[in-house]
Motif scaffolding. Structure first.
Motif, PDB file in Angstrom:
ATOM      1  N   MET A   1      43.922  37.651  39.603  1.00  0.00           N
ATOM      2  CA  MET A   1      44.986  36.707  39.527  1.00  0.00           C
ATOM      3  C   MET A   1      44.551  35.223  39.612  1.00  0.00           C
ATOM      4  O   MET A   1      44.293  34.688  38.745  1.00  0.00           O
ATOM      5  CB  MET A   1      45.699  36.514  41.157  1.00  0.00           C
ATOM      6  CG  MET A   1      46.759  38.086  40.806  1.00  0.00           C
ATOM      7  SD  MET A   1      47.861  37.779  39.148  1.00  0.00           S
ATOM      8  CE  MET A   1      47.111  39.549  38.213  1.00  0.00           C
ATOM      9  N   THR A   2      42.852  35.568  39.976  1.00  0.00           N
ATOM     10  CA  THR A   2      41.920  33.807  40.261  1.00  0.00           C
ATOM     11  C   THR A   2      41.504  34.143  38.609  1.00  0.00           C
ATOM     12  O   THR A   2      41.534  32.239  38.040  1.00  0.00           O
ATOM     13  CB  THR A   2      41.350  34.092  41.325  1.00  0.00           C
ATOM     14  OG1 THR A   2      42.031  34.360  42.061  1.00  0.00           O
ATOM     15  CG2 THR A   2      40.374  32.577  41.530  1.00  0.00           C
ATOM     16  N   LEU A   3      41.524  35.535  38.546  1.00  0.00           N
ATOM     17  CA  LEU A   3      40.491  34.757  36.413  1.00  0.00           C
ATOM     18  C   LEU A   3      41.674  34.571  35.825  1.00  0.00           C
ATOM     19  O   LEU A   3      41.485  33.868  35.010  1.00  0.00           O
ATOM     20  CB  LEU A   3      40.230  36.593  36.910  1.00  0.00           C
ATOM     21  CG  LEU A   3      38.794  36.638  37.525  1.00  0.00           C
ATOM     22  CD1 LEU A   3      38.165  38.152  37.492  1.00  0.00           C
ATOM     23  CD2 LEU A   3      37.574  35.186  37.100  1.00  0.00           C
ATOM     24  N   LEU A   4      42.633  35.258  35.941  1.00  0.00           N
ATOM     25  CA  LEU A   4      43.751  35.219  35.077  1.00  0.00           C
ATOM     26  C   LEU A   4      44.432  33.096  35.179  1.00  0.00           C
ATOM     27  O   LEU A   4      44.350  33.015  34.236  1.00  0.00           O
ATOM     28  CB  LEU A   4      44.865  35.962  35.337  1.00  0.00           C
ATOM     29  CG  LEU A   4      45.378  37.033  34.859  1.00  0.00           C
ATOM     30  CD1 LEU A   4      45.529  38.287  35.110  1.00  0.00           C
ATOM     31  CD2 LEU A   4      44.566  37.118  33.345  1.00  0.00           C
TER      32      LEU A   4
ATOM     33  N   ALA B   1      38.389  37.259  24.311  1.00  0.00           N
ATOM     34  CA  ALA B   1      39.742  37.779  24.446  1.00  0.00           C
ATOM     35  C   ALA B   1      38.749  39.578  24.660  1.00  0.00           C
ATOM     36  O   ALA B   1      39.812  40.265  25.586  1.00  0.00           O
ATOM     37  CB  ALA B   1      40.164  37.592  23.572  1.00  0.00           C
ATOM     38  N   SER B   2      37.776  40.270  24.325  1.00  0.00           N
ATOM     39  CA  SER B   2      37.591  41.536  23.832  1.00  0.00           C
ATOM     40  C   SER B   2      36.455  41.197  25.035  1.00  0.00           C
ATOM     41  O   SER B   2      36.637  42.443  25.478  1.00  0.00           O
ATOM     42  CB  SER B   2      36.374  41.315  23.103  1.00  0.00           C
ATOM     43  OG  SER B   2      35.720  42.889  22.247  1.00  0.00           O
TER      44      SER B   2
ATOM     45  N   SER C   1      37.895  44.082  27.895  1.00  0.00           N
ATOM     46  CA  SER C   1      36.601  44.853  28.021  1.00  0.00           C
ATOM     47  C   SER C   1      36.234  44.666  30.020  1.00  0.00           C
ATOM     48  O   SER C   1      36.211  45.571  30.865  1.00  0.00           O
ATOM     49  CB  SER C   1      35.413  45.383  27.402  1.00  0.00           C
ATOM     50  OG  SER C   1      35.785  45.072  26.354  1.00  0.00           O
ATOM     51  N   ALA C   2      36.046  44.339  30.461  1.00  0.00           N
ATOM     52  CA  ALA C   2      35.637  43.567  31.802  1.00  0.00           C
ATOM     53  C   ALA C   2      36.423  44.007  32.655  1.00  0.00           C
ATOM     54  O   ALA C   2      36.617  44.816  34.283  1.00  0.00           O
ATOM     55  CB  ALA C   2      35.350  42.204  32.562  1.00  0.00           C
ATOM     56  N   LEU C   3      38.019  43.900  32.410  1.00  0.00           N
ATOM     57  CA  LEU C   3      39.770  44.139  33.494  1.00  0.00           C
ATOM     58  C   LEU C   3      39.939  44.649  33.243  1.00  0.00           C
ATOM     59  O   LEU C   3      40.432  45.562  34.036  1.00  0.00           O
ATOM     60  CB  LEU C   3      40.585  42.331  33.482  1.00  0.00           C
ATOM     61  CG  LEU C   3      39.883  40.786  33.767  1.00  0.00           C
ATOM     62  CD1 LEU C   3      41.071  40.146  32.679  1.00  0.00           C
ATOM     63  CD2 LEU C   3      39.204  40.648  34.541  1.00  0.00           C
ATOM     64  N   ASN C   4      40.419  45.537  31.975  1.00  0.00           N
ATOM     65  CA  ASN C   4      41.232  47.047  31.640  1.00  0.00           C
ATOM     66  C   ASN C   4      40.423  47.825  31.303  1.00  0.00           C
ATOM     67  O   ASN C   4      41.109  48.736  30.422  1.00  0.00           O
ATOM     68  CB  ASN C   4      42.525  46.638  31.554  1.00  0.00           C
ATOM     69  CG  ASN C   4      42.279  45.812  30.930  1.00  0.00           C
ATOM     70  OD1 ASN C   4      41.712  45.841  30.287  1.00  0.00           O
ATOM     71  ND2 ASN C   4      43.889  44.646  30.658  1.00  0.00           N
ATOM     72  N   GLY C   5      39.402  47.927  30.257  1.00  0.00           N
ATOM     73  CA  GLY C   5      38.361  48.881  29.383  1.00  0.00           C
ATOM     74  C   GLY C   5      39.303  48.361  28.673  1.00  0.00           C
ATOM     75  O   GLY C   5      39.279  49.948  27.131  1.00  0.00           O
ATOM     76  N   GLY C   6      38.919  47.345  27.854  1.00  0.00           N
ATOM     77  CA  GLY C   6      39.466  46.463  26.416  1.00  0.00           C
ATOM     78  C   GLY C   6      41.171  47.226  26.168  1.00  0.00           C
ATOM     79  O   GLY C   6      41.300  47.316  24.352  1.00  0.00           O
TER      80      GLY C   6
END
Length: 272
Positions: free
Chosen positions: A26-29, A51-52, A56-61
């Protein structure tokens, strides 16, 4: 026998370990959207890279930050608003666009002037003595010496002064252009007491014709230049009478101001 105290069963505790990564997410978003909100404009290529990487880092792209779902009416994120503009136009500065427009107007002006001159030549039966030519550098009016001068003389014949006045009245409608009046001769040496060579004769012919043009008070003398070329800029062979007659001439050149922007202009002649 003493009964032991009966203990109540312990309640099971809910596993709350997921809260830590959730709060980080949530902090990152939040940081991401604050950054997006603060930007007045956004580069499409950089946004796609960001965005890419985040996806990729947060939910596998899986495309959480797919910009295609963004509101297309948002002026701060309208990434495709220039997609239909040709690259050569978007690269031009406002000054370059203005020059292109002025070059187009110049072309229209010179074509208009040429048509008027050609009409005058045809109406007065002067096609064997005058012609016009529009090219990438100038609109040139070429006048045969016999239409203006007696042999070996530089005074404009009285009956020819009307021609100079007619040209001057047309030029006054286009006062912003530089005009060069040049005199030319054949290679036959001059033999009279007034001129020692063809340089002097050609220069005087150009100057005398220019002075008649400038009798029109609507013309700016600072825009006009006389020049004598003698025999050294022939347009035909001096080996024949016909060629020598073509070389004896006065040229009135209306100079373009946007020569570099007219590389596609075709040479157009008339009044022959």
């Amino acid at each position: 026998m003493k009964k032991g105290k009966k203990h109540e069963p312990h309640e099971e505790h809910i596993d709350e370990s997921w809260l830590l990564p959730y709060s980080d997410l949530m902090t990152l978003l939040l940081a991401l959207f604050i950054t997006l909100f603060s930007m007045s404009s956004l580069d499409a290529a950089k946004f796609e890279q960001m965005a890419s990487a985040l996806s990729s880092a947060l939910n596998g792209g899986s495309g959480v930050l797919d910009h295609s779902s963004m509101n297309p009416t948002d002026s701060s994120t309208d990434l495709g608003k220039n997609k239909d503009i040709p690259k050569e136009i978007t690269k031009k500065t406002p000054a370059q666009i203005t020059d292109a427009q002025m070059a187009q107007k110049e072309q229209e002006d010179l074509e208009k002037l040429k048509k008027r001159l050609d009409k005058y030549i045809a109406h007065n039966g002067l096609s064997d003595q005058l012609n016009t030519k529009l090219n990438q550098s100038e609109l040139k009016i070429t006048i045969s010496d016999k239409a203006l001068f007696s042999s070996g003389r530089a005074d404009v014949k009285p009956e020819s002064r009307s021609l100079a006045k007619a040209i001057s009245s047309m030029l006054q409608e286009f006062p912003e252009y530089e005009v060069v009046v040049s005199g030319h001769t054949d290679n036959v040496p001059i033999s009279n007491n007034q001129y020692k060579d063809n340089w002097d004769l050609s220069a005087d012919r150009a100057l005398n014709f220019l002075k008649i043009l400038l009798l029109n008070p609507q013309l700016d003398p600072s825009k006009f230049t006389p020049s004598g070329y003698g025999e050294y800029h022939p347009i035909a062979s001096n080996d024949t009478n016909i060629g020598r007659a073509q070389n004896r001439r006065v040229e009135v050149s209306i100079i373009r101001k946007y020569q570099s922007n007219n590389t596609n202009v075709k040479s157009v002649s008339g009044g022959n």
